[in-house]
Write a protein that holds these residues in place. Structure first.
Motif, PDB file in Angstrom:
ATOM      1  N   GLU A 187       8.552  20.428   0.230  1.00  0.00           N
ATOM      2  CA  GLU A 187       9.137  21.762   0.029  1.00  0.00           C
ATOM      3  C   GLU A 187      10.405  21.945   0.847  1.00  0.00           C
ATOM      4  OE1 GLU A 187       5.828  24.184   1.064  1.00  0.00           O
ATOM      5  OE2 GLU A 187       4.991  24.207  -0.978  1.00  0.00           O
ATOM      6  N   GLN A 188      10.559  21.165   1.939  1.00  0.00           N
ATOM      7  CA  GLN A 188      11.771  21.220   2.752  1.00  0.00           C
ATOM      8  C   GLN A 188      12.901  20.366   2.177  1.00  0.00           C
ATOM      9  OE1 GLN A 188      10.179  20.080   6.665  1.00  0.00           O
ATOM     10  NE2 GLN A 188      10.688  22.144   7.384  1.00  0.00           N
ATOM     11  N   ILE A 243      -7.701  12.417  -7.664  1.00  0.00           N
ATOM     12  CA  ILE A 243      -6.873  12.843  -8.800  1.00  0.00           C
ATOM     13  C   ILE A 243      -6.381  14.271  -8.575  1.00  0.00           C
ATOM     14  CG2 ILE A 243      -6.957  13.447 -11.252  1.00  0.00           C
ATOM     15  CD1 ILE A 243      -8.768  11.010 -11.674  1.00  0.00           C
ATOM     16  N   ALA A 244      -7.256  15.135  -8.074  1.00  0.00           N
ATOM     17  CA  ALA A 244      -6.860  16.519  -7.798  1.00  0.00           C
ATOM     18  C   ALA A 244      -5.780  16.573  -6.713  1.00  0.00           C
ATOM     19  CB  ALA A 244      -8.077  17.339  -7.382  1.00  0.00           C
ATOM     20  N   TRP A 245      -5.959  15.753  -5.624  1.00  0.00           N
ATOM     21  CA  TRP A 245      -4.937  15.709  -4.575  1.00  0.00           C
ATOM     22  C   TRP A 245      -3.606  15.222  -5.142  1.00  0.00           C
ATOM     23  CZ3 TRP A 245      -6.054  18.629  -0.894  1.00  0.00           C
ATOM     24  CH2 TRP A 245      -7.258  18.611  -0.216  1.00  0.00           C
ATOM     25  N   ALA A 246      -3.665  14.197  -5.971  1.00  0.00           N
ATOM     26  CA  ALA A 246      -2.443  13.624  -6.526  1.00  0.00           C
ATOM     27  C   ALA A 246      -1.677  14.653  -7.354  1.00  0.00           C
ATOM     28  CB  ALA A 246      -2.787  12.396  -7.378  1.00  0.00           C
ATOM     29  N   ARG A 247      -2.386  15.401  -8.154  1.00  0.00           N
ATOM     30  CA  ARG A 247      -1.724  16.422  -8.982  1.00  0.00           C
ATOM     31  C   ARG A 247      -1.154  17.549  -8.124  1.00  0.00           C
ATOM     32  NH1 ARG A 247      -6.339  15.981 -13.691  1.00  0.00           N
ATOM     33  NH2 ARG A 247      -5.283  14.365 -14.918  1.00  0.00           N
ATOM     34  N   MET A 248      -1.858  17.887  -7.059  1.00  0.00           N
ATOM     35  CA  MET A 248      -1.348  18.913  -6.154  1.00  0.00           C
ATOM     36  C   MET A 248      -0.049  18.448  -5.494  1.00  0.00           C
ATOM     37  SD  MET A 248      -3.271  20.584  -2.826  1.00  0.00           S
ATOM     38  CE  MET A 248      -4.730  20.947  -3.810  1.00  0.00           C
ATOM     39  N   LEU A 249      -0.021  17.188  -5.081  1.00  0.00           N
ATOM     40  CA  LEU A 249       1.189  16.640  -4.461  1.00  0.00           C
ATOM     41  C   LEU A 249       2.340  16.584  -5.461  1.00  0.00           C
ATOM     42  CD1 LEU A 249      -0.534  13.770  -2.446  1.00  0.00           C
ATOM     43  CD2 LEU A 249       0.703  15.697  -1.428  1.00  0.00           C
ATOM     44  N   GLU A 250       2.038  16.183  -6.690  1.00  0.00           N
ATOM     45  CA  GLU A 250       3.076  16.140  -7.723  1.00  0.00           C
ATOM     46  C   GLU A 250       3.648  17.528  -7.978  1.00  0.00           C
ATOM     47  OE1 GLU A 250       2.518  12.453 -10.775  1.00  0.00           O
ATOM     48  OE2 GLU A 250       1.176  14.163 -11.068  1.00  0.00           O
ATOM     49  N   ASN A 251       2.778  18.526  -8.031  1.00  0.00           N
ATOM     50  CA  ASN A 251       3.237  19.900  -8.274  1.00  0.00           C
ATOM     51  C   ASN A 251       4.130  20.406  -7.152  1.00  0.00           C
ATOM     52  OD1 ASN A 251       1.810  20.008 -10.687  1.00  0.00           O
ATOM     53  ND2 ASN A 251       0.005  20.950  -9.774  1.00  0.00           N
ATOM     54  N   ALA A 252       3.967  19.820  -5.948  1.00  0.00           N
ATOM     55  CA  ALA A 252       4.799  20.224  -4.811  1.00  0.00           C
ATOM     56  C   ALA A 252       6.118  19.462  -4.773  1.00  0.00           C
ATOM     57  CB  ALA A 252       4.035  20.011  -3.513  1.00  0.00           C
ATOM     58  N   GLY A 253       6.298  18.505  -5.685  1.00  0.00           N
ATOM     59  CA  GLY A 253       7.546  17.749  -5.729  1.00  0.00           C
ATOM     60  C   GLY A 253       7.486  16.375  -5.110  1.00  0.00           C
TER      61      GLY A 253
END
Length: 405
Positions: free
Chosen positions: A340-341, A361-371
């Motif tokens: 985000e920075q 898989i859930a962590w990976a998608r969360m990280l992808e959504n954060a960029g």
């Protein structure tokens, strides 16, 4: 069982007689496993009933049998059952119009034999013990409990009004988690693992644990419907699904628990505050390599601070591997914050971590959504090592900093 016995079951179904050791065909290994596990289960039950529960009772922590309760206690439990349990139960009968129900992996169920006095017919019924209700139902005396399945069994007349209850016993199935995987032909590793999770949910049963008092009639029905061999059935003395006892560890009884361990902070990292001055961490590492040994050295004061130090304005990129992580992982939060920075964040998430695939898989998608840039492991390999790489801009150019675990 889910992995090793499941793999042997797949080999047996495929007709593989010998793989590595001469004479150790899958059916031979399965027989030896059953022969070895039976005495372990007897020892486990003896330990529970002759050692652990009596010693807990000395501290007034008791798991009571329903038959030990007073009339008043039974009445209160019936009220609890009608209010909190009965509305969410779904009995599934087996008859010509209703096939044998699906039974989820490692769930606790009740097998019930009913007799209809009007039609003179008998039925097998399965009722799932609801996982969203406490397994240990508290009584009015603090730290006194009764198993939920016993409350259900002794109130079945409410669920099956007008029916004669012949027998009711708990059982649990274990399903095969060794699903066939062909990574070389997979076009999308994430999609392949997601499909594997769906297949695992309905995979064949490899073990059936039953109450040792279960009648042969009910055993025959379960064995036939679940396509099991005699060696796949494990009679258990007393309670099933003993991992639910972990919940008792949350009771406020500190004198019965291990003394809290306070890990040491490495001397060179003492007093470091990466949130206020994130660059100080890199100044320390630049002076020389640092070896830490978890859990004796503090994770929060070393490894976690290494990732949090990526908040330093001079850090341009951070690269990280993830195999398993906790539900409230500070590492995940730090990686998302770095992305985000505007920093370049690349993460290899190992989606093949056994039994943590869905969480990863859930962590990976969360990280992808954060960029963050996310890779889902490598075909044919499993990434277990814990590696971080931070690229920082310094006076003499770009400098890499590593964490290797």
């Amino acid at each position: 069982f889910r992995k090793r016995v499941g793999g042997l079951k797949r080999q047996q179904a495929a007709g593989l007689a010998n793989l590595t050791l001469q004479g150790w065909a899958p059916d031979v290994q399965l027989q030896l496993i059953a022969r070895a596990v039976q005495p372990m289960l007897r020892a486990q039950s003896s330990c529970l009933y002759e050692d652990i529960l009596p010693r807990l009772a000395e501290h007034n922590i008791r798991i009571l049998d329903y038959n030990e309760l007073t009339t008043e206690q039974k009445q209160r439990l019936q009220e609890y059952y009608e209010r909190e349990v009965y509305p969410i139960l779904t009995p599934l009968a087996v008859d010509p119009g209703h096939p044998f129900p699906f039974i989820s992996d490692l769930s606790l169920s009740l097998g019930i034999l009913l007799h209809d006095p009007n039609s003179d017919e008998s039925y097998f019924v399965r009722v799932k013990v609801p996982p969203n209700r406490p397994r240990w139902v508290p009584l009015e005396t603090p730290y006194h409990f009764v198993p939920l399945e016993q409350v259900m069994i002794h109130n079945l007349d409410i669920l099956f009004r007008g029916m004669e209850i012949i027998a009711a016993h708990p059982f649990r199935v274990t399903r095969n988690a060794d699903v066939e995987r062909n990574e070389e032909e997979a076009e999308d590793l994430l999609a392949m693992i997601s499909e594997e999770l769906r297949e695992r949910r309905v995979a064949p049963v490899v073990r059936l644990e039953v109450d040792e008092a279960m009648p042969e009639t009910m055993l025959t029905i379960l064995r036939s419907e679940l396509n099991l061999e005699p060696n796949d059935i494990y009679p258990i003395r007393g309670l099933l699904r003993l991992d639910d006892f972990f919940g008792l560890a949350d009771l406020n009884m500190p004198h019965l628990k291990y003394e809290p361990w306070t890990p040491a902070t490495p001397l060179r990292l003492g007093g470091l505050d990466t949130k206020a001055r994130p660059g100080d961490f890199f100044n320390i590492i630049r002076q020389g390599d640092l070896l830490v040994h978890h859990p004796y050295h503090s994770f929060a004061a070393s490894t976690q601070q290494f990732v949090e130090a990526a908040a330093d304005p001079r850090v341009l990129a951070i690269k990280q591997t993830l195999y398993r992580t906790s539900a409230n992982s500070p590492i995940i939060k730090s990686l998302i914050h770095a992305a985000e920075q505007g920093k370049q964040v690349a993460v290899l998430v190992e989606v093949k971590a056994r039994f943590d695939e869905a969480a990863n898989i859930a962590w990976a998608r969360m990280l992808e959504n954060a960029g963050c840039h996310v890779a889902y492991g490598l075909v044919g390999l499993k990434t277990h090592t814990k590696v971080s790489l931070v690229i920082r801009e310094e006076e003499d150019g770009l400098r890499p900093y590593y964490h290797i675990g």
